[in-house]
Write a protein that holds these residues in place. Structure first.
Motif, PDB file in Angstrom:
ATOM      1  N   PHE A 150      12.646   6.689 -34.637  1.00  0.00           N
ATOM      2  CA  PHE A 150      11.271   6.419 -35.049  1.00  0.00           C
ATOM      3  C   PHE A 150      10.372   7.612 -34.772  1.00  0.00           C
ATOM      4  CE2 PHE A 150      12.281   1.781 -34.114  1.00  0.00           C
ATOM      5  CZ  PHE A 150      12.506   1.482 -35.443  1.00  0.00           C
ATOM      6  N   GLU A 151      10.580   8.260 -33.626  1.00  0.00           N
ATOM      7  CA  GLU A 151       9.723   9.373 -33.227  1.00  0.00           C
ATOM      8  C   GLU A 151      10.484  10.237 -32.230  1.00  0.00           C
ATOM      9  OE1 GLU A 151       5.333   9.965 -31.120  1.00  0.00           O
ATOM     10  OE2 GLU A 151       6.294   8.016 -31.067  1.00  0.00           O
ATOM     11  N   GLN A 152      10.295  11.545 -32.324  1.00  0.00           N
ATOM     12  CA  GLN A 152      10.883  12.463 -31.356  1.00  0.00           C
ATOM     13  C   GLN A 152       9.757  12.989 -30.472  1.00  0.00           C
ATOM     14  OE1 GLN A 152      13.105  15.726 -33.006  1.00  0.00           O
ATOM     15  NE2 GLN A 152      13.468  16.642 -31.014  1.00  0.00           N
ATOM     16  N   ILE A 153       9.921  12.811 -29.176  1.00  0.00           N
ATOM     17  CA  ILE A 153       8.917  13.232 -28.206  1.00  0.00           C
ATOM     18  C   ILE A 153       9.555  14.310 -27.331  1.00  0.00           C
ATOM     19  CG2 ILE A 153       7.396  12.476 -26.345  1.00  0.00           C
ATOM     20  CD1 ILE A 153       7.906   9.570 -27.601  1.00  0.00           C
ATOM     21  N   PRO A 154       9.112  15.552 -27.471  1.00  0.00           N
ATOM     22  CA  PRO A 154       9.755  16.628 -26.708  1.00  0.00           C
ATOM     23  C   PRO A 154       9.589  16.435 -25.205  1.00  0.00           C
ATOM     24  CG  PRO A 154       8.224  17.507 -28.346  1.00  0.00           C
ATOM     25  CD  PRO A 154       8.037  16.028 -28.313  1.00  0.00           C
ATOM     26  N   GLY A 155      10.632  16.725 -24.468  1.00  0.00           N
ATOM     27  CA  GLY A 155      10.584  16.674 -23.018  1.00  0.00           C
ATOM     28  C   GLY A 155      10.312  18.045 -22.444  1.00  0.00           C
ATOM     29  N   ARG A 156       9.779  18.082 -21.244  1.00  0.00           N
ATOM     30  CA  ARG A 156       9.484  19.351 -20.594  1.00  0.00           C
ATOM     31  C   ARG A 156      10.091  19.425 -19.198  1.00  0.00           C
ATOM     32  NH1 ARG A 156       4.187  22.162 -22.004  1.00  0.00           N
ATOM     33  NH2 ARG A 156       4.058  21.777 -24.217  1.00  0.00           N
ATOM     34  N   HIS A 157      10.850  18.437 -18.822  1.00  0.00           N
ATOM     35  CA  HIS A 157      11.356  18.400 -17.458  1.00  0.00           C
ATOM     36  C   HIS A 157      12.218  19.618 -17.128  1.00  0.00           C
ATOM     37  CE1 HIS A 157      12.411  16.695 -13.633  1.00  0.00           C
ATOM     38  NE2 HIS A 157      13.681  16.978 -13.888  1.00  0.00           N
ATOM     39  N   TYR A 158      13.034  20.050 -18.054  1.00  0.00           N
ATOM     40  CA  TYR A 158      13.922  21.180 -17.778  1.00  0.00           C
ATOM     41  C   TYR A 158      13.154  22.473 -17.553  1.00  0.00           C
ATOM     42  CZ  TYR A 158      13.426  23.060 -22.500  1.00  0.00           C
ATOM     43  OH  TYR A 158      12.931  23.604 -23.640  1.00  0.00           O
ATOM     44  N   LEU A 159      11.896  22.492 -17.926  1.00  0.00           N
ATOM     45  CA  LEU A 159      11.077  23.674 -17.717  1.00  0.00           C
ATOM     46  C   LEU A 159      10.309  23.623 -16.408  1.00  0.00           C
ATOM     47  CD1 LEU A 159       9.697  24.002 -21.345  1.00  0.00           C
ATOM     48  CD2 LEU A 159      11.562  25.269 -20.294  1.00  0.00           C
ATOM     49  N   GLY A 160      10.568  22.611 -15.624  1.00  0.00           N
ATOM     50  CA  GLY A 160       9.902  22.512 -14.328  1.00  0.00           C
ATOM     51  C   GLY A 160       8.483  21.996 -14.415  1.00  0.00           C
ATOM     52  N   GLN A 161       8.120  21.308 -15.483  1.00  0.00           N
ATOM     53  CA  GLN A 161       6.755  20.831 -15.634  1.00  0.00           C
ATOM     54  C   GLN A 161       6.623  19.352 -15.279  1.00  0.00           C
ATOM     55  OE1 GLN A 161       5.456  21.804 -19.555  1.00  0.00           O
ATOM     56  NE2 GLN A 161       5.448  23.983 -19.158  1.00  0.00           N
ATOM     57  N   ALA A 162       7.708  18.690 -14.970  1.00  0.00           N
ATOM     58  CA  ALA A 162       7.623  17.263 -14.673  1.00  0.00           C
ATOM     59  C   ALA A 162       7.817  17.042 -13.199  1.00  0.00           C
ATOM     60  CB  ALA A 162       8.674  16.499 -15.461  1.00  0.00           C
TER      61      ALA A 162
END
Length: 162
Positions: A150-162
């Protein structure tokens, strides 16, 4: 030599992470602007980016294209289970899958499914045709399961932002 585990062993520090975050947000950022955003000298920034590339931490730069804008508004994740877990069947499917029309990414998985395909197609009929014409006819494929996105929501955890 890409994907060489020996090249990835050098640790990355907070400055490297800041460079990676900035480039993930905008891969077209000029070196001077990148250096300013990270708070280091341009020559240091260039050396660090080159080191990250040499170590295969930064593996490339790509355009993030909206599939709907190029006529592929329907996306799906298709799980694929192979008939047998032989090297030949894995190599056969792995060699074919990335070149199938509409395949955006291929993931080789552990667990109950062997592969996960991210596909983009023109509509429901095209999705059905993709599964019937390209997956169920492949001699290595035993079973598929399709889930619509339905929707793609980019993740940022691997970049150290979560």
């Amino acid at each position: 030599m890409p994907n060489n585990p020996q090249r990835r062993r050098a640790p990355i520090d907070d400055t490297d992470r800041a460079i990676i975050r900035a480039l993930a947000d905008n891969a077209r950022l000029p070196n001077n602007a990148l250096a300013e955003a990270v708070g280091i000298a341009p020559s240091t920034c260039l050396a660090r980016v080159r080191s990250l590339q040499d170590r295969d931490v930064i593996r490339g730069y790509r355009a993030d294209v909206d599939p709907a804008a190029i006529g592929l508004p329907l996306q799906a994740m298709i799980s694929v289970r192979l008939r047998a877990h032989t090297r030949e069947q894995n190599e056969s499917f792995r060699g074919t899958a990335p070149d199938l029309p509409g395949v955006l990414a291929v993931f080789h998985m552990a667990g109950s499914d062997d592969y996960l395909l991210h596909v983009g197609v023109a509509g429901p009929e095209s999705l059905r045709d993709f599964v019937v014409d390209h997956l169920t006819t492949h001699p290595a494929v035993a079973q598929t399961r399709t889930n619509l996105i339905f929707e793609q929501i980019p993740g940022r955890h691997y970049l150290g932002q979560a």
